[in-house]
Write a protein that holds these residues in place. Sequence first.
Motif, mmCIF file in Angstrom:
data_model
loop_
_atom_site.group_PDB
_atom_site.id
_atom_site.type_symbol
_atom_site.label_atom_id
_atom_site.label_comp_id
_atom_site.label_asym_id
_atom_site.label_seq_id
_atom_site.Cartn_x
_atom_site.Cartn_y
_atom_site.Cartn_z
ATOM 1 N N VAL A 277 27.543 53.340 41.550
ATOM 2 C CA VAL A 277 27.634 51.997 41.982
ATOM 3 C C VAL A 277 28.090 50.979 41.019
ATOM 4 O O VAL A 277 27.712 51.092 39.827
ATOM 5 C CB VAL A 277 26.182 51.536 42.361
ATOM 6 N N LEU A 278 29.051 50.086 41.394
ATOM 7 C CA LEU A 278 29.634 49.027 40.738
ATOM 8 C C LEU A 278 29.160 47.738 41.318
ATOM 9 O O LEU A 278 29.377 47.461 42.553
ATOM 10 C CB LEU A 278 31.188 48.959 40.803
ATOM 11 N N LEU A 279 28.240 46.818 40.550
ATOM 12 C CA LEU A 279 27.892 45.509 40.949
ATOM 13 C C LEU A 279 28.670 44.674 40.185
ATOM 14 O O LEU A 279 28.665 44.505 38.917
ATOM 15 C CB LEU A 279 26.402 45.435 40.708
ATOM 16 N N ALA A 280 29.484 43.942 40.960
ATOM 17 C CA ALA A 280 30.313 42.663 40.106
ATOM 18 C C ALA A 280 30.028 41.182 40.495
ATOM 19 O O ALA A 280 30.185 40.927 41.699
ATOM 20 C CB ALA A 280 31.584 42.839 40.597
ATOM 21 N N ASP A 281 29.591 40.476 39.449
ATOM 22 C CA ASP A 281 29.126 39.066 39.974
ATOM 23 C C ASP A 281 30.296 38.362 39.744
ATOM 24 O O ASP A 281 30.416 37.814 38.600
ATOM 25 C CB ASP A 281 27.787 38.809 39.036
ATOM 26 N N GLU A 282 30.964 37.717 40.718
ATOM 27 C CA GLU A 282 31.866 36.838 40.603
ATOM 28 C C GLU A 282 33.005 37.077 39.651
ATOM 29 O O GLU A 282 33.180 36.490 38.632
ATOM 30 C CB GLU A 282 31.731 35.200 40.744
ATOM 31 N N PRO A 283 33.403 38.444 39.874
ATOM 32 C CA PRO A 283 34.347 39.040 38.562
ATOM 33 C C PRO A 283 35.402 38.232 38.368
ATOM 34 O O PRO A 283 36.272 38.335 37.432
ATOM 35 C CB PRO A 283 34.716 40.326 38.834
ATOM 36 N N THR A 284 35.839 37.432 39.305
ATOM 37 C CA THR A 284 37.306 36.405 39.135
ATOM 38 C C THR A 284 37.239 34.946 38.976
ATOM 39 O O THR A 284 38.130 34.249 39.002
ATOM 40 C CB THR A 284 38.270 36.852 40.378
ATOM 41 N N GLY A 285 35.819 34.827 38.867
ATOM 42 C CA GLY A 285 35.375 33.364 38.910
ATOM 43 C C GLY A 285 35.907 32.489 37.863
ATOM 44 O O GLY A 285 36.177 31.227 38.129
ATOM 45 N N GLN A 286 36.506 33.185 36.647
ATOM 46 C CA GLN A 286 37.182 32.375 35.603
ATOM 47 C C GLN A 286 38.648 32.676 35.248
ATOM 48 O O GLN A 286 39.138 32.333 34.307
ATOM 49 C CB GLN A 286 36.301 32.572 34.267
ATOM 50 N N LEU A 287 39.029 33.140 36.463
ATOM 51 C CA LEU A 287 40.527 33.711 36.343
ATOM 52 C C LEU A 287 41.340 32.941 37.136
ATOM 53 O O LEU A 287 40.866 32.656 38.209
ATOM 54 C CB LEU A 287 40.682 35.045 36.667
#
Length: 234
Positions: free
Chosen positions: A169-179
């Motif tokens: 399982v991969l849980l990604a919390d807004e992984p692009t929010g700072q990009l």
Amino acid sequence: MTETTDLMIELRAVAKSFGTGAGAVHALQGIDLAVPRGELLAVRGRSGSGKTTMLHVAGGLDDADEGEVRVDGVDVRALDEAGRLRLRREHVAYVFQSFGLVLELTAAENVSVPLRLTRTDPGERDRRVAEVLERVGLGPHARQTPRQLSGGQQQRVSLARALVGEPAVLLADEPTGQLDSETAREVMTLIVQLVRERGMTAVVTTHDPMIVAYADRVLELVDGRLHATEPLPA
């Protein structure tokens, strides 16, 4: 309807609040969620809608106040702290919006942390770290520290660290929010490729409409409640 045996993540009537009395914040209110194996699910919503709390509860980083939480059939709420630690160490990986890297360590050393925790053989550990860094396009940057890397590169290190243990399982919390938008597309494309190739189940939270186009399914979290969304245009 998907059979229970095909589900990787199950949340049933999950509730979570912070604080008490009139000042209590009801982050999750009766959440029901079923994520099949191999699905890439996007959960969108504004800041403060409960997205991060839902990921933390689903992955055993935080406990729900009410309801049932299962990962690959395991009753997460029934686990003691050691059991939850083992779940996170062996089956669930996180990608944080803030990257969560150790600034004093190189990219390779950051990526190796999960394998060091599981006491993976050093030779095997080095092989897997080098392989995943190449996979995310950072092979030449293995010896650089986060301060020497761009934001997009740091997020790739974070992604590599999450994937090196080959989680279910991969849980990604807004992984692009700072990009920036182009780097965000590259990171999401990479997540999609890795999910498809490895058969992982992934839940990605975002408030970026562009990102949800990469998902198999999209849900909306509003004031702690999940809602289905209309299918995205082709």
